[in-house]
Write an enzyme that holds these catalytic residues in place. Structure first.
Site, PDB file in Angstrom:
ATOM      1  CG  HIS A  50      -1.726  -1.118   1.522  1.00  0.00           C
ATOM      2  ND1 HIS A  50      -1.228  -2.281   2.073  1.00  0.00           N
ATOM      3  CD2 HIS A  50      -3.057  -1.317   1.339  1.00  0.00           C
ATOM      4  CE1 HIS A  50      -2.219  -3.145   2.212  1.00  0.00           C
ATOM      5  NE2 HIS A  50      -3.337  -2.595   1.774  1.00  0.00           N
ATOM      6  CG  ASP A 100       1.882  -0.887   3.336  1.00  0.00           C
ATOM      7  OD1 ASP A 100       1.201  -0.616   4.336  1.00  0.00           O
ATOM      8  OD2 ASP A 100       1.522  -1.701   2.461  1.00  0.00           O
ATOM      9  CD  GLU A 119      -7.668  -8.330  -1.196  1.00  0.00           C
ATOM     10  OE1 GLU A 119      -7.590  -8.750  -0.028  1.00  0.00           O
ATOM     11  OE2 GLU A 119      -6.734  -7.726  -1.765  1.00  0.00           O
ATOM     12  CG  ASP A 135      -8.881 -10.732   7.229  1.00  0.00           C
ATOM     13  OD1 ASP A 135      -8.756 -11.907   6.865  1.00  0.00           O
ATOM     14  OD2 ASP A 135      -8.657  -9.770   6.485  1.00  0.00           O
ATOM     15  CG  ASP A 185      -4.842 -11.316   7.165  1.00  0.00           C
ATOM     16  OD1 ASP A 185      -5.644 -11.891   6.413  1.00  0.00           O
ATOM     17  OD2 ASP A 185      -4.781 -10.075   7.275  1.00  0.00           O
ATOM     18  CG  ASP A 241      -3.073  -9.887   2.826  1.00  0.00           C
ATOM     19  OD1 ASP A 241      -2.532  -9.437   3.851  1.00  0.00           O
ATOM     20  OD2 ASP A 241      -4.160  -9.478   2.397  1.00  0.00           O
TER      21      ASP A 241
END
Length: 445
Positions: free
Chosen positions: A107, A110, A238, A313, A315, A345
Site C-alpha cells: 500500500h 506502507d 479484492e 481476518d 491472516d 497477505d
C-alpha cells in the site's frame, strides 16, 4: 537473480539465503518442497507460483492488537519517519534476496509516511519510490501490485469512493492517481482496489445505490487515467464480506462479478482473491477461485488462511495442504494467474516476534503451495476428478439431456417427457470415496 543492492545492516542475521534441501531435510531455514527450478507441466515452480511478499504485514506490522501493545522485535523500528521508511526498504530487499522472492506488494502508506499535506505526502512517496526503484533494478525483484491505503486515516471514516463527503471522494481520487503513477513508474504488473471502508454499518443513513454508483464512477475514472498515462497493468478488485464495515460492497466473488458486469467494468478488472476473506464470506477458498475462474475473471491470489473458530481476518500463513492443493487445482485449470501471483497477505502470530520468524513463516507458506501445486498437477494429469464429473453429467450428452443443451427443448416437450418417463434413477455422488482419493494423493504424490 542479480546481486542485490548493498546494505550496511544485516537485518536477518541468523538466516542465510534459503535453498531447497528436499523433504528429508531437518533444516528449518531450508525449503522442503519448493524447488524454484523444478519443472512441472512445462514450467518451473518459480514460474507457476509467482510468490510475492506483502510489505504491510512483513515490514510495518508491530503486533499491536485491540488487547495489547506492540510485540514485534524489528531491527529497523528504532528509526522514525522517513529514516524508518528507508530502513524498511533495506530490510525488505534483504529478505527478498534471502527467500529468492520474485515479487512484492505494498500500500502507498506502507512505504512512506503521510505528510502534513497531500503534496508533502507525495514528496515522501517519490523519495522512497526512487530508492525502491534502485533496489529493484539491482535485485531483479518486481512489483506484483500496489494499492492505496484509503482506510487508516480518519478522513476515510465514511469510506473513500463511497463516502458521503465529496471532498473525501476527491482526495481518494488524488491518492489513486498517484498510485497509478507509482504503478507505472515501478512497473507494477497489477493495480489492486480493495474495498477498505467501502461499505456501510446501517441502511438508516445510507443511500446504497448512490454509493455503488459513485464507486463505479471512481473505477471508471481510474481506468481512464491509466489509459491516459499509458499504464497497462491488470486492474484487480479484492472481495471481502465484512471488516471493517458491517456490509462490504465487494462481499465475495459472485457479488463482485455482478458489480463489475452491472457497471461495465468486467473488461477492465479481474479478481484478487484472499483465502481468509472466503472464510469470512462462508465459502471455501476453492469456491471463490472456481467462481472467478468460470467467469474468466481469476486474476491473482492473496495467499493466507483464516482460523475456522474465529470470526475475523486472522491472516495466518497458509499451511493447510488441502487448501493449497485445491487452490492450485483451480489455478492450474485456469492456465495460471497471468500477471497475477501468490502474494503472502499473512502475518506471523503476535507471539512470533523475532525477525527470523518472518523467514520461517514464508518458508512454510512457500512449501505448502509448492506441495499443493505438485499434488494438483498429478490430480489433473490423472483426470481423477474430471472423469468423475464427466460421467456424472453424462445424461446431458444424449437424448432429452442433449436436447436441453442444444436449445431444442422447452417446457412443453419436457413436460411430455416427464409424463412418459415414469422412473427416475439417481446415482451416488461418491463424495467420501473422492475425499479418500484426495487424501491418498496428498500423502503419496
Amino acid at each position: 537473480m542479480a546481486q542485490s543492492h548493498s546494505s550496511s545492516i544485516n537485518y536477518f542475521g541468523s538466516a542465510n539465503k534459503v535453498v531447497y534441501e528436499g523433504k528429508d531435510s531437518t533444516n528449518p531455514l531450508a525449503f522442503k518442497y519448493y524447488n524454484p527450478q523444478e519443472v512441472i507441466g512445462g514450467k518451473t515452480l518459480k514460474e507457476h507460483l509467482r510468490f510475492s511478499i506483502a510489505y504491510w504485514h512483513t515490514f510495518t506490522a508491530d503486533g499491536t492488537d485491540v488487547f495489547g501493545a506492540a510485540t514485534m522485535q524489528r531491527p529497523w523500528d528504532h528509526y522514525k519517519g522517513m529514516d524508518l521508511a528507508k530502513m524498511r526498504v533495506e530490510a525488505a530487499f534483504e529478505m527478498f534476496e534471502k527467500l529468492d522472492a520474485p515479487f512484492f506488494a505494498f500500500h502507498d502508506r506502507d512505504i512512506a509516511p503521510e505528510g502534513s499535506t497531500l503534496k508533502e505526502t507525495n514528496q515522501n512517496l517519490d523519495m522512497i519510490m526512487g530508492m525502491i526503484k534502485d533496489y529493484m533494478r539491482n535485485s531483479g525483484v518486481k512489483l506484483l501490485w500496489n494499492t492505496a491505503n484509503m482506510f487508516t486515516n480518519p478522513r476515510f471514516v465514511h469510506g473513500a469512493a463511497t463516502s458521503c463527503n465529496a471532498d473525501v471522494f476527491a482526495y481518494a481520487a488524488a491518492q489513486v492517481k498517484k498510485g497509478l503513477e507509482t504503478a507505472k513508474e515501478l512497473g507494477a504488473e497489477n493495480y489492486v482496489f480493495w474495498g477498505g471502508r467501502e461499505g456501510y454499518e446501517t441502511l438508516l443513513n445510507t443511500d446504497l445505490k448512490f454509493e455503488l454508483d459513485n464507486l463505479a464512477r471512481f473505477m471508471h475514472m481510474a481506468v481512464d487515467y491509466a489509459k491516459e498515462i499509458g499504464y497497462t497493468g491488470q486492474f484487480l478488485i479484492e472481495p471481502k464480506p465484512k471488516e471493517p464495515t458491517t456490509h462490504q460492497y465487494d462481499t465475495d466473488a459472485a457479488t463482485t462479478i455482478a458489480f463489475l458486469k452491472q457497471y461495465g467494468l468486467d473488461n477492465h478488472f479481474k479478481l484478487n482473491l484472499e483465502a481468509n476473506h472466503a472464510t469470512l464470506a462462508g465459502h471455501t477458498f476453492e469456491h471463490e477461485l472456481r467462481m472467478a475462474r468460470v467467469h474468466g475473471l481469476l486474476g491473482s491470489v492473496d495467499a493466507n488462511q483464516g482460523h475456522p473458530l474465529l470470526g475475523w481476518d486472522t491472516d495466518e500463513f497458509p499451511t493447510d495442504l488441502y487448501s493449497t492443493t485445491l487452490a492450485m487445482y483451480e489455478i492450474l485449470q485456469n492456465g495460471g494467474l497471468g500477471s497475477g501471483g501468490l502474494n503472502f497477505d499473512a502475518k506471523v502470530r503476535r507471539s512470533s516476534f523475532e525477525p527470523d520468524d518472518l523467514i520461517y513463516a514464508h518458508i512454510a507458506g512457500m512449501d505448502a503451495f509448492a506441495r499443493g501445486l505438485k499434488v494438483a498437477h498429478k490430480l489433473i494429469e490423472d483426470r481423477v476428478f474430471e472423469d468423475v464429473i464427466q460421467h456424472r453429467y453424462r445424461s446431458f450428452t444424449e437424448g432429452i439431456g442433449l436436447e436441453i443443451i442444444e436449445g431444442r427443448a422447452n417446457f412443453h416437450t419436457l413436460e411430455q417427457y416427464a409424463l412418459n418417463h415414469k422412473s427416475i434413477k439417481n446415482e451416488s455422488g461418491r463424495q467420501e470415496k473422492l475425499k479418500a482419493i484426495l487424501n491418498q494423493y496428498i500423502l503419496e504424490v
